[in-house]
Write an enzyme that holds these catalytic residues in place. Structure first.
Site, short mmCIF file in Angstrom:
data_model
loop_
_atom_site.label_atom_id
_atom_site.label_comp_id
_atom_site.label_asym_id
_atom_site.label_seq_id
_atom_site.Cartn_x
_atom_site.Cartn_y
_atom_site.Cartn_z
N GLU A 177 39.16 37.12 50.03
CA GLU A 177 39.38 35.80 49.48
C GLU A 177 39.31 34.54 50.38
OE1 GLU A 177 43.27 35.99 47.64
OE2 GLU A 177 42.48 37.44 46.13
N GLU B 89 39.93 43.30 43.53
CA GLU B 89 41.35 42.82 43.13
C GLU B 89 41.75 42.38 41.71
OE1 GLU B 89 44.21 40.46 45.42
OE2 GLU B 89 43.20 41.29 47.42
#
Ligand SMILES: *[C@@H]1O[C@H](CO)[C@@H](O)[C@H](O)[C@H]1NC(C)=O
Ligand SMILES: *[C@@H]1O[C@H](CO)[C@@H](O)[C@H](O)[C@H]1NC(C)=O
Ligand SMILES: *[C@@H]1O[C@H](CO)[C@@H](O)[C@H](O)[C@H]1NC(C)=O
Length: 446
Positions: free
Chosen positions: A262, A374
């Protein structure tokens, strides 16, 4: 998952009020209240109990036998770059009747998924713990990492993974780890042998199940708040860490290298792609020549803005040392709550129109693939409905989507809002959380 909430419009999924659903839009499934019929030239096709979709073709016909629908001139970029308000109205994945291979002409002709789509290569769960103590500034402390293994006084991550494979049919686990843990808090230092050995205990527990194992460096493109290659650690330091890890696992084809968790608020995405390139080159040159490598874009690797925010174009230029792109797959995340933060128990959208359909189209046009490492939601009815729909869509487009990994089990207590940690019963068997039972477990899917 991100720990800072992005302020976004509270955009509630609104079922289409059109009388007929457009091609690739939903047309049925448990909880669906929108259009139940499809525009001419497409047929409402059941993918599972939770999701039916308008696919090109009339009953019994294949997608290659029909003319494009009237919506097929809409371009990918137009549909993915506008605001979230488009989600209830815009067909985002127009079909092409003529082409099933990536366009080589330079124009990006939209393509339909091949009839063979339907099985995802990977389905898995994140086994968290070695990333504990990391925040989204890439501030981690080695001492806060908590191995999800009983020998280190953590939860039984090894037992969880065995259960997930044996009872549920999962075949991949993502194993987040803080960069600081691997380097024992010394920026620019070598990988600490003792700490890598501890992490390797989890990797080996994963490998022993027969599953594939994603090594996820969970640092948000940062060390101590500073961005790699853009004021923070130089690319060489990222490359050196990956070189050590890749050398250790070079001969194991079940290992997948997740370059970075991320990245967010990266000022220069083209420069970031150079940092990713440095990691890829280091991994390949360390001898891991054939394994998958996951390439992360900006904005928390959002699947929704991967194309519109420039990550797709920038990362599309990353190559192996020989110039090929074999094994280089885009890493994308997506949550289903109001602000895509993965912090709320309730889900409000399946992300198909706003994220997965335009992304599928871009990937197909460019001959690339993505892996959703995710996703997840609370153990609630709304998340069961929407996550099942999202997974069904990914399966229907499995030529461009490799699979999904739920967030998260490992050391998360069962009360954690996105908890997927199974409970071990006194007889040694395991009971899964309701969302794993309803949607994530391959054994739950038709
Ligand atoms: C990691 O660093 C700490 C603090 O310097 C030190 O006490 C510890 O022994 C180191 N751990 C290893 C495994 O080298
Ligand atoms: C990041 O992605 C979210 C949705 O995933 C979106 O709402 C937001 O606008 C994006 N931010 C940027 C800067 O692109
Ligand atoms: C991506 O989002 C960031 C943050 O809002 C913005 O500064 C940047 O201009 C965007 N890049 C592109 C290519 O849209």
């Amino acid at each position: 998952m991100k720990s800072i909430l992005a302020l976004t419009t509270l955009a509630i999924w609104v079922a289409s009020t059109n009388a007929q659903a457009a091609v690739y839009q939903q047309c049925g499934g448990i909880g669906w209240t929108g259009a139940a019929t499809c525009v001419s030239g497409s047929t409402c096709t059941k993918l599972n109990d939770y999701y039916s979709q308008c696919l090109p073709g009339t009953q019994g016909a294949t997608s290659s036998s029909l003319p494009p629908s009237s919506s097929s001139s809409r371009s990918t970029s137009a549909s993915s770059s506008s605001s979230s308000s488009l989600q209830s109205t815009s067909p985002t994945s127009p079909p092409s009747s003529t082409s099933s291979a990536p366009s080589s002409s330079g124009t990006c002709a939209p393509n339909a998924p091949p009839a063979s789509a339907g099985q995802l290569r990977f389905a898995g769960i994140n086994i968290a713990g070695f990333d504990f103590g990391c925040n989204s500034d890439g501030d981690c402390t080695a001492s806060a990492a908590w191995p999800p293994l009983t020998k280190y006084y953590g939860m039984d991550g090894a037992g969880q993974m065995q259960h997930f494979v044996k009872d549920d049919g999962f075949n991949v686990f993502r194993l987040p780890v803080g960069w600081q843990f691997l380097l024992n808090d010394t920026e620019g230092g070598p990988v600490n042998d003792a700490n890598l050995q501890k992490y390797d205990d989890l990797v080996q527990a994963c490998l022993s199940t027969g599953a594939s194992c994603i090594i996820d460096l969970h640092n948000y493109a940062r060390w101590g708040g500073k961005i790699i290659g853009q004021g923070g650690p130089p690319d060489d330091e990222l490359a050196a860490t990956w070189s050590t890890i890749a050398a250790k696992y070079a001969s194991n084809d079940k290992i997948i290298f997740g370059v970075m968790n991320e990245p967010h608020d990266i000022p220069d995405i083209v420069r970031w792609a150079q940092s990713v390139q440095a990691a890829v080159t280091a991994i390949r040159e360390a001898g891991a020549t054939s394994q998958l490598i996951l390439l992360p874009g900006n904005n928390w690797t959002s699947a929704e803005t991967f194309v519109s925010n420039g990550s797709a174009d920038a990362l599309n230029k990353v190559t192996n040392p020989d110039g090929s792109i074999t094994g280089l797959v885009f890493d994308v995340h997506k949550y289903l709550d109001t602000d895509n933060s993965g912090t709320a128990a309730e889900c409000v959208r399946n992300n198909i129109d706003i994220a997965w359909a335009p992304l599928a189209q871009w990937l197909r046009c460019h001959g690339r693939q993505a892996f959703n490492t995710e996703t997840g939601g609370g153990n609630t009815a709304s998340c069961a409905t929407y996550l099942c729909q999202q997974i069904a869509y990914q399966k229907a487009n499995s030529d461009v989507f490799l699979g999904y990994v739920g967030w998260a089990a490992g050391n998360f207590a069962t009360g954690y809002v996105l908890g997927e940690t199974p409970t071990q019963n006194s007889d040694g068997s395991w009971t899964d959380t309701s969302l794993v039972q309803a949607c994530l477990a391959p054994s739950s899917q038709s």
